[in-house]
Each structure stands twice: as structure tokens, then as C-alpha cells.
Design a protein around this motif. Structure first.
Motif, PDB file in Angstrom:
ATOM      1  N   ALA A 190       0.849  -1.185   0.000  1.00  0.00           N
ATOM      2  CA  ALA A 190       0.000   0.000   0.000  1.00  0.00           C
ATOM      3  C   ALA A 190       0.887   1.238   0.000  1.00  0.00           C
ATOM      4  N   ARG A 196      -5.954   6.301  -1.037  1.00  0.00           N
ATOM      5  CA  ARG A 196      -6.892   5.183  -1.002  1.00  0.00           C
ATOM      6  C   ARG A 196      -7.368   4.957   0.434  1.00  0.00           C
ATOM      7  N   GLY A 198      -8.292   2.373   2.126  1.00  0.00           N
ATOM      8  CA  GLY A 198      -7.672   1.253   2.814  1.00  0.00           C
ATOM      9  C   GLY A 198      -6.208   1.450   3.115  1.00  0.00           C
ATOM     10  N   SER A 199      -5.612   2.494   2.550  1.00  0.00           N
ATOM     11  CA  SER A 199      -4.205   2.769   2.778  1.00  0.00           C
ATOM     12  C   SER A 199      -3.971   3.875   3.797  1.00  0.00           C
ATOM     13  N   TYR A 222      -1.077  -7.375   3.850  1.00  0.00           N
ATOM     14  CA  TYR A 222      -2.045  -6.281   3.744  1.00  0.00           C
ATOM     15  C   TYR A 222      -1.895  -5.651   2.363  1.00  0.00           C
ATOM     16  N   ASN A 223      -2.872  -5.918   1.514  1.00  0.00           N
ATOM     17  CA  ASN A 223      -2.791  -5.477   0.119  1.00  0.00           C
ATOM     18  C   ASN A 223      -3.911  -4.492  -0.182  1.00  0.00           C
ATOM     19  N   ASP A 224      -3.541  -3.251  -0.456  1.00  0.00           N
ATOM     20  CA  ASP A 224      -4.522  -2.251  -0.859  1.00  0.00           C
ATOM     21  C   ASP A 224      -4.079  -1.566  -2.151  1.00  0.00           C
TER      22      ASP A 224
END
Length: 241
Positions: A190, A196, A198-199, A222-224
Motif C-alpha cells: 500500500a 486510497r 484502505g491505505s 495487507y494489500n490495498d
């Protein structure tokens, strides 16, 4: 009262993790090399009634890092949670493609090993004995997604170091889980605080709290990133944690 030590307490993720644990009643020990920023962060936490203190240290100075964490242990009585995330700046994170032997050299890897792997080993080594003696504790170690499972060939020197630290943490958790200590590695894909939802640092910090409280998984990816994202010129897109 429990204490979290945030090593690499930068203005984004480090700050957010400090606040997330503080909201749960934790005292906060802040460790990083920028004395002025640490003092401001500790003061900010203090204005909300949080017991926080700054312990300046450069993670590449192993004696200095051990001394800072020892001072935090003496000040607060113990370190119950260690969060280690000394994020690279753009200048640290220069392009070192795996395919280019002219730039991916031993000399280019050594500084990343010093910061990430040796720094992590030093920080863990300082707090782990106390955790094992008490039969409780949490160690959360963060690195970029290139530590695994993603492949980012443009910064192979950094990934060599973070992959080594990831391996250490996974092995550590397998070794100490039965003794009351939990260790987990967090791979973050991220661009923190760059738009973003989620970031956003506070959102990611919630994931750290969940890891600490649930204590089940030794690793979080953790992938955003956008689905169509391609890593190009990654050195321009990272900031201090």
C-alpha cells in the motif's frame, strides 16, 4: 499498565499504531532517529492523557538501539508489545534491479541489511528475554510487500533484507508461541496515506491491533493496491512510516 514500543515511529503508520494502542490504555515508547519529531509526537499523545516518552535512536546503531529500548523498559517497567517498522525514505529506497549486476552489489545490500535485518534482530533481542520471563508479549514486525509474497524486482537489495527479517519472525513465532509470546510479520502492499481509504494509516493500524488481540496468524499480507497496479519507479512512492 501495558506498554508498546514503536520502533520507527514515523508520522504516518508509526504514529497511527501508537495512537491505536494508546486508545486501548497502553503506555507508548517512541523510538526513531528524529529527536524533534519524536518529542512532538510524545507531547501530542501526552495532551490526550497518554503516558508517552521518546527514546531517540538510529536502528543502524545497534548499541544505541539496545540502550533506547532498555531505557524504555526501565521507564515503563516492561515492553509488552514491540512494533518494528523503520520505513525507508525515497533516498534509502533507490532502484536496485535484480537483473542489473552493476547496481545490485554487496555494497548496495549492506545498508538495507544493517537497517532492516540487523535492526530487527537487535530490537527483538532486547525485549524478548523479558517477554519469555513473563510468559507474555507480542512482536509485530513490518516491511514492504517485497519481503513476501509479492515480487518487486526493482528493489532487490531492500527485499533481500526484509525477506530475511520475515523468515526470522516466522521462525520465532513457531518457537515461542507455546511460551506465551506471539510474533507476526506484516507485509504491506500500500502507498500509505496517499489517498486510497484502505491505505490510510489509521485503517492499517486497526489491522495491527487485531493481530495483537487475536494472536492466531503469524503473517498478514495487507494489500490495498489497485488490481492493475504495476511496480514502476517505486522509490518515488514511499515515505517514512
Amino acid at each position: 499498565m501495558s506498554t508498546i514500543a514503536v520502533v520507527g515511529a514515523g508520522p504516518q503508520l508509526g504514529r497511527a499504531i501508537a495512537w491505536r494502542f494508546a486508545r486501548e490504555g497502553y503506555d507508548v515508547a517512541l523510538v526513531a532517529r528524529d529527536r524533534e519529531r519524536l518529542a512532538d509526537m510524545a507531547a501530542e499523545l501526552g495532551t490526550s492523557g497518554v503516558s508517552a516518552a521518546a527514546f531517540p535512536a538510529d536502528v543502524t546503531d545497534r548499541a544505541g538501539l539496545r540502550a533506547a529500548l532498555a531505557a524504555a523498559e526501565e521507564h515503563f517497567g516492561s515492553i509488552d508489545v514491540l512494533e518494528f517498522s523503520p520505513g525507508p525514505t525515497a533516498s534509502d529506497f533507490a532502484e536496485r534491479p535484480a537483473v542489473d549486476a552493476s547496481v545490485l552489489t554487496v555494497e548496495s545490500i549492506v545498508p538495507e541489511i544493517e537497517m532492516t535485518l540487523y535492526g530487527g534482530v537487535t530490537a527483538i533481542g532486547q525485549v524478548l528475554p523479558g517477554m519469555l520471563e513473563r510468559g507474555s508479549g507480542t512482536i509485530l514486525v513490518s516491511a514492504g510487500s517485497g519481503a513476501g509474497p509479492m515480487v518487486i524486482p526493482g528493489v532487490a537489495n531492500y527485499n533481500v533484507a526484509t525477506a530475511g527479517l520475515r523468515n526470522l519472525v516466522l521462525g520465532l513465532n513457531a518457537s515461542v508461541a507455546a511460551r506465551g509470546v506471539y510474533a507476526a510479520h506484516v507485509s504491506i502492499a500500500a502507498f500509505i496515506g496517499q489517498g486510497r481509504p484502505g491505505s490510510e494509516p489509521d485503517v492499517i493500524a486497526d489491522a495491527y491491533w487485531r493481530l495483537h488481540t487475536e494472536r492466531t496468524e503469524p503473517e498478514l499480507f495487507y494489500n490495498d493496491l489497485p488490481e492493475d497496479f504495476v511496480f514502476e519507479k517505486v522509490s518515488t512512492q514511499f515515505t517514512d512510516s
